[in-house]
Design a protein around this motif. Structure first.
Motif, PDB file in Angstrom:
ATOM      1  N   ARG A 113       2.231 -60.348  33.551  1.00 38.55           N
ATOM      2  CA  ARG A 113       3.314 -59.675  34.273  1.00 38.55           C
ATOM      3  C   ARG A 113       3.319 -60.106  35.729  1.00 38.55           C
ATOM      4  O   ARG A 113       2.330 -59.953  36.435  1.00 38.55           O
ATOM      5  CB  ARG A 113       3.188 -58.154  34.193  1.00 38.55           C
ATOM      6  CG  ARG A 113       4.430 -57.444  34.761  1.00 38.55           C
ATOM      7  CD  ARG A 113       4.346 -55.937  34.693  1.00 38.55           C
ATOM      8  NE  ARG A 113       3.470 -55.392  35.716  1.00 38.55           N
ATOM      9  CZ  ARG A 113       3.433 -54.109  36.057  1.00 38.55           C
ATOM     10  NH1 ARG A 113       4.216 -53.240  35.428  1.00 38.55           N
ATOM     11  NH2 ARG A 113       2.597 -53.688  36.979  1.00 38.55           N
TER      12      ARG A 113
ATOM     13  N   SER B 269       4.947 -59.695  39.556  1.00 36.64           N
ATOM     14  CA  SER B 269       5.555 -58.679  40.405  1.00 36.64           C
ATOM     15  C   SER B 269       6.139 -59.330  41.641  1.00 36.64           C
ATOM     16  O   SER B 269       5.648 -60.365  42.102  1.00 36.64           O
ATOM     17  CB  SER B 269       4.513 -57.638  40.835  1.00 36.64           C
ATOM     18  OG  SER B 269       3.936 -56.984  39.732  1.00 36.64           O
TER      19      SER B 269
ATOM     20  N   TYR C  13       9.844 -56.920  38.444  1.00 34.45           N
ATOM     21  CA  TYR C  13       8.818 -57.391  37.525  1.00 34.45           C
ATOM     22  C   TYR C  13       9.387 -58.431  36.556  1.00 34.45           C
ATOM     23  O   TYR C  13      10.576 -58.444  36.263  1.00 34.45           O
ATOM     24  CB  TYR C  13       8.264 -56.231  36.700  1.00 34.45           C
ATOM     25  CG  TYR C  13       7.637 -55.133  37.508  1.00 34.45           C
ATOM     26  CD1 TYR C  13       8.325 -53.938  37.745  1.00 34.45           C
ATOM     27  CD2 TYR C  13       6.352 -55.258  38.021  1.00 34.45           C
ATOM     28  CE1 TYR C  13       7.758 -52.926  38.488  1.00 34.45           C
ATOM     29  CE2 TYR C  13       5.777 -54.243  38.765  1.00 34.45           C
ATOM     30  CZ  TYR C  13       6.474 -53.079  38.995  1.00 34.45           C
ATOM     31  OH  TYR C  13       5.915 -52.076  39.735  1.00 34.45           O
TER      32      TYR C  13
ATOM     33  N   ARG D  49       7.916 -59.493  32.841  1.00 31.76           N
ATOM     34  CA  ARG D  49       6.912 -59.422  31.783  1.00 31.76           C
ATOM     35  C   ARG D  49       7.079 -60.651  30.914  1.00 31.76           C
ATOM     36  O   ARG D  49       8.149 -60.900  30.362  1.00 31.76           O
ATOM     37  CB  ARG D  49       7.106 -58.166  30.943  1.00 31.76           C
ATOM     38  CG  ARG D  49       6.094 -58.005  29.820  1.00 31.76           C
ATOM     39  CD  ARG D  49       4.760 -57.603  30.342  1.00 31.76           C
ATOM     40  NE  ARG D  49       3.768 -57.381  29.280  1.00 31.76           N
ATOM     41  CZ  ARG D  49       2.537 -56.978  29.509  1.00 31.76           C
ATOM     42  NH1 ARG D  49       2.114 -56.744  30.747  1.00 31.76           N
ATOM     43  NH2 ARG D  49       1.692 -56.810  28.512  1.00 31.76           N
TER      44      ARG D  49
END
Length: 125
Positions: free
Chosen positions: A18, A20, A79, A81
């Motif tokens: 993930r 950020s 984010y 993912r």
């Protein structure tokens, strides 16, 4: 506006990751904006995914069903993912922002965006 990416690294193919992107300001919230993720494996920086102020998301065909873009407005954070990453996903990943709506296919256009982070490297082996 400053954007700072984090979360990159080296992972095995199929191992989730993930990314950020923290924004230094919440000035975009409450108005139309678009935030995107781009990757640059070599010379070309290409759009991966984007999310708008209405939470509408859009993806490049190569990542549909594997990657998910989301945002936490309370944390001014975007984010990405990455599920089931492949070696061909290896690249420098950048987040970008613009105080305008994403709008059609322009979300994937580099020149649409006014603000960019410094990038975070993702390597999938």
């Amino acid at each position: 506006v400053q954007l700072v990416e984090s979360g990159g690294g080296t992972v095995q193919a199929g191992e989730s990751l993930r990314l950020s992107c923290n924004a230094s300001t919440s000035s975009f919230t409450g108005s139309g904006y678009c935030m995107g993720w781009f990757h640059q494996p070599e010379d070309i920086r290409a759009g991966v995914a984007a999310i708008g102020s209405d939470s509408t998301t859009t993806y490049a065909d190569s990542v549909k069903g594997r990657f998910t873009v989301s945002q936490d407005n309370a944390k001014n954070t975007l984010y990405l993912r990455m599920n089931s990453p492949k070696p061909e996903d290896s690249a420098m990943y950048y987040c970008a922002a613009v105080p305008r709506y994403c709008g059609g296919d322009s979300w994937a256009t580099r020149r649409k965006y006014d603000y960019w982070g410094q990038g975070t490297q993702v390597t999938v082996s």
